[in-house]
Design a protein around this motif. Structure first.
Motif, PDB file in Angstrom:
ATOM      1  N   SER A  20     -67.872 -25.037 -63.508  1.00 27.05           N
ATOM      2  CA  SER A  20     -66.921 -24.050 -62.972  1.00 27.05           C
ATOM      3  C   SER A  20     -66.103 -24.646 -61.826  1.00 27.05           C
ATOM      4  CB  SER A  20     -67.661 -22.802 -62.506  1.00 27.05           C
ATOM      5  OG  SER A  20     -68.542 -23.100 -61.432  1.00 27.05           O
ATOM      6  N   ASP A  45     -63.543 -27.006 -63.226  1.00 29.78           N
ATOM      7  CA  ASP A  45     -62.442 -26.197 -63.747  1.00 29.78           C
ATOM      8  C   ASP A  45     -61.575 -25.664 -62.613  1.00 29.78           C
ATOM      9  OD1 ASP A  45     -61.138 -24.878 -66.015  1.00 29.78           O
ATOM     10  OD2 ASP A  45     -61.863 -23.021 -65.092  1.00 29.78           O
ATOM     11  N   ASN A  85     -64.650 -18.977 -54.216  1.00 32.78           N
ATOM     12  CA  ASN A  85     -63.914 -20.201 -54.515  1.00 32.78           C
ATOM     13  C   ASN A  85     -62.878 -20.569 -53.469  1.00 32.78           C
ATOM     14  OD1 ASN A  85     -65.384 -20.567 -56.834  1.00 32.78           O
ATOM     15  ND2 ASN A  85     -63.832 -19.704 -58.205  1.00 32.78           N
ATOM     16  N   GLN A 128     -69.236 -23.196 -72.494  1.00 36.20           N
ATOM     17  CA  GLN A 128     -68.279 -22.444 -71.671  1.00 36.20           C
ATOM     18  C   GLN A 128     -67.105 -23.329 -71.258  1.00 36.20           C
ATOM     19  OE1 GLN A 128     -69.846 -21.223 -67.909  1.00 36.20           O
ATOM     20  NE2 GLN A 128     -68.118 -19.896 -67.411  1.00 36.20           N
ATOM     21  N   SER A 129     -67.397 -24.533 -70.782  1.00 40.86           N
ATOM     22  CA  SER A 129     -66.313 -25.419 -70.374  1.00 40.86           C
ATOM     23  C   SER A 129     -65.487 -25.868 -71.573  1.00 40.86           C
ATOM     24  CB  SER A 129     -66.870 -26.640 -69.644  1.00 40.86           C
ATOM     25  OG  SER A 129     -67.775 -27.346 -70.469  1.00 40.86           O
ATOM     26  N   ARG A 150     -63.031 -23.077 -72.238  1.00 42.96           N
ATOM     27  CA  ARG A 150     -61.952 -23.065 -71.235  1.00 42.96           C
ATOM     28  C   ARG A 150     -60.950 -24.182 -71.512  1.00 42.96           C
ATOM     29  NH1 ARG A 150     -66.113 -22.632 -67.449  1.00 42.96           N
ATOM     30  NH2 ARG A 150     -65.710 -24.787 -66.814  1.00 42.96           N
TER      31      ARG A 150
END
Length: 553
Positions: free
Chosen positions: A16, A19, A108, A530-531, A534
């Motif tokens: 995450s 990303d 973030n 998941q990555s 994305r």
């Protein structure tokens, strides 16, 4: 560009954050690993500028990792990212001044701000003013060597304009004026004592220069340095202003008075050196002052006086002839000056500096073509020097087989340099032109070979380690250099090429409709599904399933 390493034992957090920074324009190379041991491996293989790390990890924790980081890269900024609000746990590390402390729950934007702050800290650490200050400190230590290099260069060939030369004098604390005439004195050690080693010679030369200082400093500004393997010393002198009523050219009464003083001082220095150090020394003394642009001519004449005729004796005091143009041929000096540039021209040839090389080459060969009478033997010196330079180049770079097919290399030692200088000039000009062209071709070919190696590795290892560091290791180049080279040659970055290969491979596998998306993700090197989702959606604006369905229609 700075490098950021993300370290966390939870892959989803690493993915995450990778990303997150991919979407931000922070001019960062970002890497991610899942353990401290993996982080140490990266730190051993490349320079890392910022580390964003979890504290609580199996094996080596974040604090222990921090100690290892600053041992390898002292300027690296470390940011601890943890779910534990326990400041006392890391306060010892925070005192270091190169760390920050964030809670994972802070979000973030706080993480991005911490990275931006770390980048700003790194930029501040290398401010130009600080670099200049450090350079000045170091310059003070090596200043004597820099002064010698500058003045020796001026004696060989003066390529500096007076304004630029004055600034160099000021920077190196040389007490001379670049806009005024200079007087040259060259001393030669007639004979060193037996068993005098290099260190002892340096001590004696230092003592001689101190003796000279005592006698010169009352009436002149001066700088001295040794040369010719510690066998000679040069003094460059200018009168102190209070002893000059005018700054006109050397034939004025004031200049003559100063020159008389210098001749008397040199005689006294010679006697003092013999008495105090038991060393015999000879001098050649300029009897006219000259602008800096004529220093090489005057210095060479004084050296010639010490190397022939009366100059072969001991404890000499030789004076330059009043009419220097009678004692020294200007055209011949210009030719000697050009010949001295040949070693530098060899470097130009090897470094691919084509325009500068041919400018110097044409000047040299034109001057050599204009000599006559007994001076024609200078042409043989130039000719055979070129033969040596080109043969050395051809042998070291193995540039013979293909070149021999388009150029008559066999003639290189058989040209008539006595009667046909133009033929010699044209021959070496054409040879140099071909060598420069070959160099450019080889450079382009070698660069393309590197690009091909990179692309081949990525194609074959798309499911494995395609990090910049690993690719650089495979092709044998520094990661930063490889990144710039690839961008310059192809117009795209390596990461863009990797993304393109991955997208094409994903599309191919999706269209075959044999593998699950989780299997495809693994086949193209993604650590989590998941990555993978994305990445694909960002590139195509479709999910893998939407793309597969679209292709089946």
């Amino acid at each position: 560009m700075y490098r950021l390493l993300i370290v966390d034992d939870e892959p989803i957090i690493v993915e995450s954050l990778l990303d997150l920074f991919e979407k931000k324009s922070l001019d960062l190379e970002v890497y991610g690993v899942f353990s401290s041991s993996a982080a140490l491996q990266v730190l051993d293989e490349m320079k890392i500028d910022i580390v964003l790390t979890d504290i609580q990890m199996p094996g080596m924790n974040g604090l222990e990792l921090h100690k290892q980081i600053i041992a390898s890269w002292p300027w690296c900024r470390v940011i601890f990212l943890t779910g534990y609000d326990d400041f006392s746990y890391i306060q010892s590390a925070v005192r270091n001044g190169t760390v920050d402390y964030l809670l994972k729950m802070e979000g973030n934007e706080v993480i991005v701000q911490a990275i931006e702050k770390a980048i700003a800290d790194l930029n501040n650490a290398i401010e130009v003013e600080q670099l200049i200050a450090r350079s000045r400190e170091q310059t003070l230590q090596i200043e004597p060597f820099m002064r010698k290099e500058l003045l020796w260069g001026l004696m060989q060939s003066n390529n500096s304009k007076p304004s630029g030369l004055g600034q160099q004098f000021a920077d190196l604390h040389i007490p001379l004026d670049a806009s005024k005439h200079v007087i040259t004195v060259i001393g030669r050690i007639d004979q060193w004592r037996e068993s005098t080693n290099s260190f002892d010679k340096s001590l004696f030369l230092f003592a001689i220069q101190n003796i000279a200082r005592d006698y010169f400093q009352t009436h002149t500004h001066f700088e001295s340095f040794d040369f010719s393997d510690k066998s000679k010393i040069a003094w460059l002198l200018q009168p102190i202003d209070k002893y000059m009523q005018t700054n006109r050219v050397e034939e004025t009464t004031d200049w003559k008075r100063v020159l008389t003083f210098i001749k008397g001082a040199v005689e006294t220095i010679q006697m003092a050196v013999k008495k105090l150090l038991n060393i015999k020394i000879s001098f050649a003394i300029a009897t006219v002052s000259r602008p800096w642009s004529e220093l090489p001519e005057q210095a060479e004449l004084l050296n010639l006086m010490l190397g022939r005729g009366l100059g072969l004796g001991e404890e000499l005091l030789l004076l330059e002839q009043p009419d220097w143009s009678l004692a020294y041929d200007v055209d011949h000096h210009l030719l000697r000056k050009a010949i001295k540039q040949m070693p530098f021209m060899q470097e130009m040839l090897e470094n691919g500096q084509q325009a500068v090389f041919f400018g110097a080459y044409e000047e040299l060969m034109h001057l050599a073509g204009s000599v006559s009478g007994h001076k024609e033997r200078v042409r043989s010196e130039i000719y055979f020097t070129w033969v040596s330079i080109f043969l050395s180049y051809l042998n070291r770079w193995q540039s013979t087989e293909q070149l021999a097919e388009q150029f008559p290399l066999a003639r290189i030692t058989m040209l008539d340099y006595t009667n046909n200088w133009q033929e010699v000039t044209d021959y070496f000009y054409q040879l140099a032109t071909l060598l420069f062209a070959e160099r450019e071709t080889n450079q382009g070919s070698q660069e393309q070979d590197v690009i091909t190696q990179v692309q081949h590795y990525v194609q074959k290892n798309i499911a494995g380690d395609v990090s910049l560091n690993r690719i650089a290791e495979v092709v044998g180049h520094n990661p930063s250099y490889l990144s710039r080279l690839y961008k310059n040659v192809t117009g795209n970055s390596i990461s863009e090429h990797i993304s393109e290969i991955k997208i094409n491979k994903i599309k191919e596998l999706l269209q075959e409709n044999r593998l699950k998306t989780s299997e495809i993700a693994k086949a193209v090197g993604f650590l989590s599904e998941q990555s993978f989702y994305r990445f694909f959606r960002k590139a195509t604006q479709l999910t893998p399933q939407e793309f597969r369905e679209k292709m089946q229609k």
